[in-house]
Design a protein around this motif. Structure first.
Motif, PDB file in Angstrom:
ATOM      1  N   UNK A 242      -9.662  -6.701   0.893  1.00 32.30           N
ATOM      2  CA  UNK A 242      -8.758  -5.546   0.898  1.00 32.30           C
ATOM      3  C   UNK A 242      -8.001  -5.556   2.220  1.00 32.30           C
ATOM      4  N   UNK A 243      -6.691  -5.407   2.154  1.00 29.07           N
ATOM      5  CA  UNK A 243      -5.868  -5.411   3.362  1.00 29.07           C
ATOM      6  C   UNK A 243      -5.319  -4.011   3.608  1.00 29.07           C
ATOM      7  N   UNK A 244      -5.560  -3.515   4.819  1.00 29.86           N
ATOM      8  CA  UNK A 244      -5.035  -2.210   5.230  1.00 29.86           C
ATOM      9  C   UNK A 244      -4.171  -2.423   6.449  1.00 29.86           C
ATOM     10  N   UNK A 245      -2.863  -2.186   6.340  1.00 31.72           N
ATOM     11  CA  UNK A 245      -2.004  -2.403   7.499  1.00 31.72           C
ATOM     12  C   UNK A 245      -0.968  -3.441   7.166  1.00 31.72           C
ATOM     13  N   UNK A 246      -0.803  -4.424   8.066  1.00 31.71           N
ATOM     14  CA  UNK A 246       0.257  -5.413   7.873  1.00 31.71           C
ATOM     15  C   UNK A 246       0.058  -6.219   6.593  1.00 31.71           C
ATOM     16  N   UNK A 247       1.062  -6.143   5.733  1.00 30.53           N
ATOM     17  CA  UNK A 247       0.955  -6.832   4.444  1.00 30.53           C
ATOM     18  C   UNK A 247       0.902  -8.340   4.577  1.00 30.53           C
ATOM     19  N   UNK A 248       1.459  -8.871   5.696  1.00 31.57           N
ATOM     20  CA  UNK A 248       1.463 -10.328   5.890  1.00 31.57           C
ATOM     21  C   UNK A 248       0.043 -10.900   5.868  1.00 31.57           C
ATOM     22  N   UNK A 249      -0.940 -10.058   6.226  1.00 29.00           N
ATOM     23  CA  UNK A 249      -2.312 -10.557   6.266  1.00 29.00           C
ATOM     24  C   UNK A 249      -2.883 -10.807   4.859  1.00 29.00           C
TER      25      UNK A 249
ATOM     26  N   UNK B   7      -2.231 -15.373   3.579  1.00 30.39           N
ATOM     27  CA  UNK B   7      -3.081 -16.563   3.745  1.00 30.39           C
ATOM     28  C   UNK B   7      -4.255 -16.568   2.755  1.00 30.39           C
ATOM     29  N   UNK B   8      -5.024 -15.462   2.636  1.00 30.62           N
ATOM     30  CA  UNK B   8      -6.106 -15.502   1.639  1.00 30.62           C
ATOM     31  C   UNK B   8      -5.598 -15.667   0.214  1.00 30.62           C
TER      32      UNK B   8
ATOM     33  N   UNK C  28      -6.581 -10.384  -3.558  1.00 30.99           N
ATOM     34  CA  UNK C  28      -6.336  -9.450  -2.448  1.00 30.99           C
ATOM     35  C   UNK C  28      -5.727  -8.172  -2.999  1.00 30.99           C
ATOM     36  N   UNK C  29      -6.245  -7.034  -2.563  1.00 32.06           N
ATOM     37  CA  UNK C  29      -5.611  -5.758  -2.868  1.00 32.06           C
ATOM     38  C   UNK C  29      -5.085  -5.173  -1.560  1.00 32.06           C
ATOM     39  N   UNK C  30      -3.809  -4.798  -1.557  1.00 36.32           N
ATOM     40  CA  UNK C  30      -3.214  -4.203  -0.362  1.00 36.32           C
ATOM     41  C   UNK C  30      -3.166  -2.692  -0.550  1.00 36.32           C
ATOM     42  N   UNK C  31      -3.704  -1.962   0.400  1.00 39.89           N
ATOM     43  CA  UNK C  31      -3.681  -0.498   0.346  1.00 39.89           C
ATOM     44  C   UNK C  31      -2.340  -0.008   0.890  1.00 39.89           C
ATOM     45  N   UNK C  32      -1.673   0.857   0.151  1.00 38.00           N
ATOM     46  CA  UNK C  32      -0.422   1.457   0.636  1.00 38.00           C
ATOM     47  C   UNK C  32      -0.804   2.565   1.611  1.00 38.00           C
TER      48      UNK C  32
END
Lengths: 514, 63
Positions: B22-29, B32-33, B40-44
């Motif tokens: 789970x990515x919180x913050x910069x979407x660029x992260x 790579x995964x 990967x789930x990106x939190x808005x």
């Protein structure tokens, strides 16, 4: 010519640092726009804006911390008004998730919280947290409470918060990597700024970003491979944190059958804590290579532990322990250019704290020596221009307030390079090049490095430029391509960072070299 | 509270990262995964307390 300036406030609109940086670049790409800034209106950022000379004398309404600010300065009024219109159009074409939901134009599609994200992807084990510092500890705690380990990229987390997070993680058998953990490689997956390296049997626990990248990149280029590389956080081996993150990582690697050799890399270490970590690593029964940047004094013999003398040396020794033998790198002797009499000093401009610390530890015999990093015996200064040898970590918090890390946003370093280009006392410029998620890191430096060469030649004494380039040819961009670009600009590129520092020292004018 | 158990380690690796991030913050992260085949789930994410850092810290302490 006097400049025209305009500012815009978008109330209650949050955008992350990556989006703000993209907007800034979009605005600055237009002819006639001199400077543009997009940032959240936190009190700290308002102060940054004031120092940049971009704060309007009066705001239409006092900005609140949750508001988005866009400020532009241009050659004339029509250009600056156009910049404001373009900012508005750019932002409006990228509505926030919150705005979409509020308008009823989208279902609540994107998860808004960690809990919602986990409901969607329940198998998740790791949260990568890079929200602004003041909110980062809160989100990291939530993640731990939901059973996730945390890679905490954010800085601005207090020591007390770090201790509390790592204690909570220990209690639940989870990991907190960070804060200020820029890179990690877990289960072969590159995280943060990390680039892919060959998988193998060397397990790494490192302070954080660039040290970990230099070490794992070198292991790859020497023919070795990495099982996992865990970032513990810059402060982890200090007395206050007590190595909690490092010890937890070592315990995890102890149970990993793929890891046959361990490397410990630290900086800002308390001696007792560092030794405890090395002992814990040795207790796993695997050969251990350890290097603690800047730790002075002789290190005691510990069974199973080999002390390395640099990050590069740690990579060589780890490969050796892992049964990989690489032929030594060939080096070409460097010719010292004809310096002007005014040229005396070494100027180091780093984006990586661990590399800057390593350079400082290898330059301790130089005088006068200063840095923005707190190192005993080194004068503290964060200014770009100082009379004397001067090494700066431009990723330090004092330069990143109101903007992102220089690995993402090279503008601070570009300014610092131009400053060196105009400084007739600089003889040698030393810097690191770190591939990040924003594309080729050499390209944004090209004009400034050309200016260093041309302006110094015009003054009658060429500035020597030396760089350490991280990454591998498996990553993007390829390391060999970055090296070729730099060499075409007249920069000497060495195989590793320790050699770059030695080269820079050897290039100092007679009378200034060791 | 879920913990990494032996089954997870066999399937998803020692750190379980291949199971998902789970990515919180910069979407660029997330890039790579994702490029490595990891879900990967990106939190808005938006800041709590209207972005007021001081208030957010107080709220955190009360939690």
């Amino acid at each position: 010519m006097s400049a025209a300036m305009r500012a815009m406030i978008r109330a209650d609109e949050y955008r992350d640092a990556g989006v703000l940086l993209a907007l800034t670049r979009h605005l600055e790409s237009a002819p006639g726009v001199r400077r543009a800034v997009a940032m959240m209106a936190t009190p700290r950022n308002l102060e940054v804006l004031r120092k940049m000379g971009l704060a309007p004398p009066q705001w239409p309404l006092p900005p609140k911390p949750g508001d988005l600010l866009v400020v532009a300065q241009a050659d004339d009024e029509p250009t600056v008004l156009d910049a404001m219109k373009r900012a508005d159009a750019w932002l409006s074409s990228r509505p926030t998730a919150g705005a979409l939901v509020a308008q009823g134009t989208a279902m609540d599609d994107a998860p808004r919280t960690l809990a919602q994200a986990l409901a969607r992807q329940p198998e998740t084990h790791l949260a990568v947290v890079s929200v602004p510092g003041p909110f980062a500890a809160r989100e990291a705690r939530r993640a731990l409470e939901l059973g996730l380990s945390v890679m905490l990229v954010s800085d601005g987390v207090t020591v007390e918060e770090e201790v509390s997070l790592k204690t909570l993680a220990d209690a639940h058998g989870l990991l907190v990597m960070g804060p200020d953990c820029g890179a990690a490689l877990l289960d072969g997956v590159p995280l943060g700024f990390a680039t892919a390296v060959r998988r193998g049997d060397i397990g790494v626990v490192a302070a954080s970003g660039t040290g970990l990248l230099e070490l794992t990149g070198l292991i790859h280029r020497l023919g070795g491979g990495v099982s996992h590389a865990v970032g513990a956080g810059d402060r982890d081996l200090t007395e206050a944190i007590g190595g909690r993150g490092t010890l937890a990582a070592l315990d995890r690697l102890a149970g990993d059958s793929a890891t046959k050799t361990l490397v410990l890399l630290g900086r800002s270490c308390a001696r007792a804590v560092a030794l405890r970590a090395a002992e814990r690593a040795a207790a796993t029964g695997r050969p251990v290579v350890a290097h603690f940047v800047g730790l002075d004094g002789e290190l005691p013999e510990l069974p199973g532990v080999t002390w390395a003398t640099s990050i590069a040396d740690a990579a060589w020794r780890a490969c050796e322990a892992s049964g990989v033998t690489a032929p030594p790198w060939s080096t070409t002797p460097l010719g010292r250019p004809d310096y002007a009499p005014s040229q005396r000093w070494l100027r180091g401009l780093y984006v990586g704290a661990t590399l800057c610390a390593e350079a400082l530890s290898r330059c301790r015999h130089l005088a006068p020596l200063s840095s923005n990093l707190a190192v005993e015996g080194v004068t503290r200064s964060a200014r770009f221009r100082v009379a004397g040898h001067h090494l700066l970590d431009l990723g330090d918090e004092e330069y990143t307030r109101g903007r992102t890390h220089p690995i993402l946003d090279p503008s601070t370093r570009v300014d610092a390079i131009y400053n060196a280009a105009n400084d007739e006392a600089v003889a040698v410029l030393l810097f690191d090049v770190v591939p990040g998620p924003s594309g080729d890191p050499v390209e944004p430096l090209r004009e400034a490095l050309t200016a260093v060469r041309e302006r110094s030649l015009a003054r009658g004494g060429e500035i020597s430029m030396v760089a350490a380039v991280l990454g591998t040819d498996d990553g993007s961009p390829r390391r060999s391509a970055m090296v070729a670009s730099l060499e075409a600009l007249g920069v000497t590129v060495t195989p590793d960072h320790a050699t770059a520092v030695e080269a820079a020292l050897a290039l100092l004018p007679e009378g200034e070299e060791p | 509270m879920r913990r990494d158990d032996e089954h997870d380690q066999d399937v998803y690796g020692t750190f379980g990262v291949r199971a998902g991030v789970v990515v919180l913050g910069l979407e660029q992260f997330a890039d790579a995964p994702r490029a490595d085949g990891v879900p990967v789930v990106v939190v808005a994410w938006e800041p709590p307390a209207g972005g007021d850092e001081r208030l957010a810290r107080i709220l955190t302490e009360l939690m």
